[in-house]
Design a protein around this motif. Structure first.
Motif, mmCIF file in Angstrom:
data_model
loop_
_atom_site.group_PDB
_atom_site.id
_atom_site.type_symbol
_atom_site.label_atom_id
_atom_site.label_comp_id
_atom_site.label_asym_id
_atom_site.label_seq_id
_atom_site.Cartn_x
_atom_site.Cartn_y
_atom_site.Cartn_z
ATOM 1 N N UNK A 81 0.800 -1.228 0.000
ATOM 2 C CA UNK A 81 0.000 0.000 0.000
ATOM 3 C C UNK A 81 0.830 1.275 0.000
ATOM 4 N N UNK A 82 1.995 1.254 0.590
ATOM 5 C CA UNK A 82 2.811 2.465 0.670
ATOM 6 C C UNK A 82 3.829 2.575 -0.472
ATOM 7 N N UNK A 83 3.807 1.653 -1.442
ATOM 8 C CA UNK A 83 4.625 1.771 -2.651
ATOM 9 C C UNK A 83 3.784 2.535 -3.676
ATOM 10 N N UNK A 84 4.062 3.814 -3.834
ATOM 11 C CA UNK A 84 3.288 4.677 -4.723
ATOM 12 C C UNK A 84 3.808 4.629 -6.152
ATOM 13 N N UNK A 85 5.123 4.520 -6.319
ATOM 14 C CA UNK A 85 5.767 4.460 -7.635
ATOM 15 C C UNK A 85 6.870 3.419 -7.530
ATOM 16 N N UNK A 86 6.894 2.488 -8.476
ATOM 17 C CA UNK A 86 7.881 1.409 -8.478
ATOM 18 C C UNK A 86 8.506 1.347 -9.869
ATOM 19 N N UNK A 87 9.827 1.452 -9.938
ATOM 20 C CA UNK A 87 10.458 1.404 -11.248
ATOM 21 C C UNK A 87 11.898 0.946 -11.194
ATOM 22 N N UNK A 88 12.394 0.620 -12.372
ATOM 23 C CA UNK A 88 13.787 0.224 -12.538
ATOM 24 C C UNK A 88 14.520 1.272 -13.367
ATOM 25 N N UNK A 89 15.731 1.564 -12.939
ATOM 26 C CA UNK A 89 16.664 2.360 -13.731
ATOM 27 C C UNK A 89 17.852 1.465 -14.032
ATOM 28 N N UNK A 90 18.380 1.586 -15.251
ATOM 29 C CA UNK A 90 19.533 0.787 -15.650
ATOM 30 C C UNK A 90 20.640 1.687 -16.177
ATOM 31 N N UNK A 91 21.884 1.225 -15.981
ATOM 32 C CA UNK A 91 23.034 1.946 -16.530
ATOM 33 C C UNK A 91 22.831 2.064 -18.032
ATOM 34 N N UNK A 92 23.049 3.259 -18.555
ATOM 35 C CA UNK A 92 22.799 3.554 -19.963
ATOM 36 C C UNK A 92 24.069 3.322 -20.784
ATOM 37 N N UNK A 93 24.298 2.059 -21.150
ATOM 38 C CA UNK A 93 25.486 1.713 -21.939
ATOM 39 C C UNK A 93 26.757 2.058 -21.195
ATOM 40 N N UNK A 94 27.669 2.750 -21.875
ATOM 41 C CA UNK A 94 28.940 3.142 -21.268
ATOM 42 C C UNK A 94 28.870 4.530 -20.636
#
Length: 151
Positions: A37-50
């Motif tokens: 209930x308290x997770x309002x936004x859930x996402x993944x960020x990944x290293x952008x290549x080099x």
């Protein structure tokens, strides 16, 4: 739903071999946002290549302008450099915070490692002040270990 039940659900989603990795990650984000209930936004960020930056991957929640985050900037950018979990009970108390929404009160970011290298992170925003516990950290570490297996 308990973290233990969510672990099973997450593994089922991630194990769908006939579904793209992005689709599985998107389903996982939706599951976590819907069930905690308290997770309002859930996402993944990944290293952008080099590049020394993170690029937004699959997420669940309000759209964000933060598609690219330079290493060192904001909570996510700091985790990309530190390789450490970062729990922020009150985002207003952070000097290096990038606001995604005026409603966000707290954030947790846990790095995602593949073969010992920090390749990304899971980022959770909450509209609830100080909701994250050590149990959240351990759960998100588990999630990232399972995500790394399909990358």
């Amino acid at each position: 739903m308990s973290f233990e039940k969510l672990k099973n659900e997450a593994q089922t989603i991630l194990g769908q071999q006939n579904t793209s990795v992005d689709q599985r990650l998107s389903e996982l984000c939706e599951l976590l946002k819907a069930e905690i209930t308290y997770y309002t936004w859930v996402g993944f960020y990944f290293k952008n290549g080099d590049k020394e930056e993170l690029k937004l991957g699959p997420y669940a929640g309000e759209p964000t302008d933060h598609i690219i985050i330079p290493f060192g900037k904001g909570i996510c950018g700091q985790v990309a450099v530190s390789n450490q979990n970062f729990v922020v009970p009150d985002v207003k108390a952070q000097d290096n915070y990038i606001a995604c929404s005026i409603h966000v009160k707290a954030e947790i970011v846990v790095p995602l490692f593949k073969n010992g290298e920090n390749i990304g992170q899971i980022d959770i925003d909450s509209n609830v002040p100080d909701p994250f516990t050590e149990e959240d950290e351990r759960f998100l570490e588990f999630i990232n270990e399972k995500v790394a297996e399909i990358l």
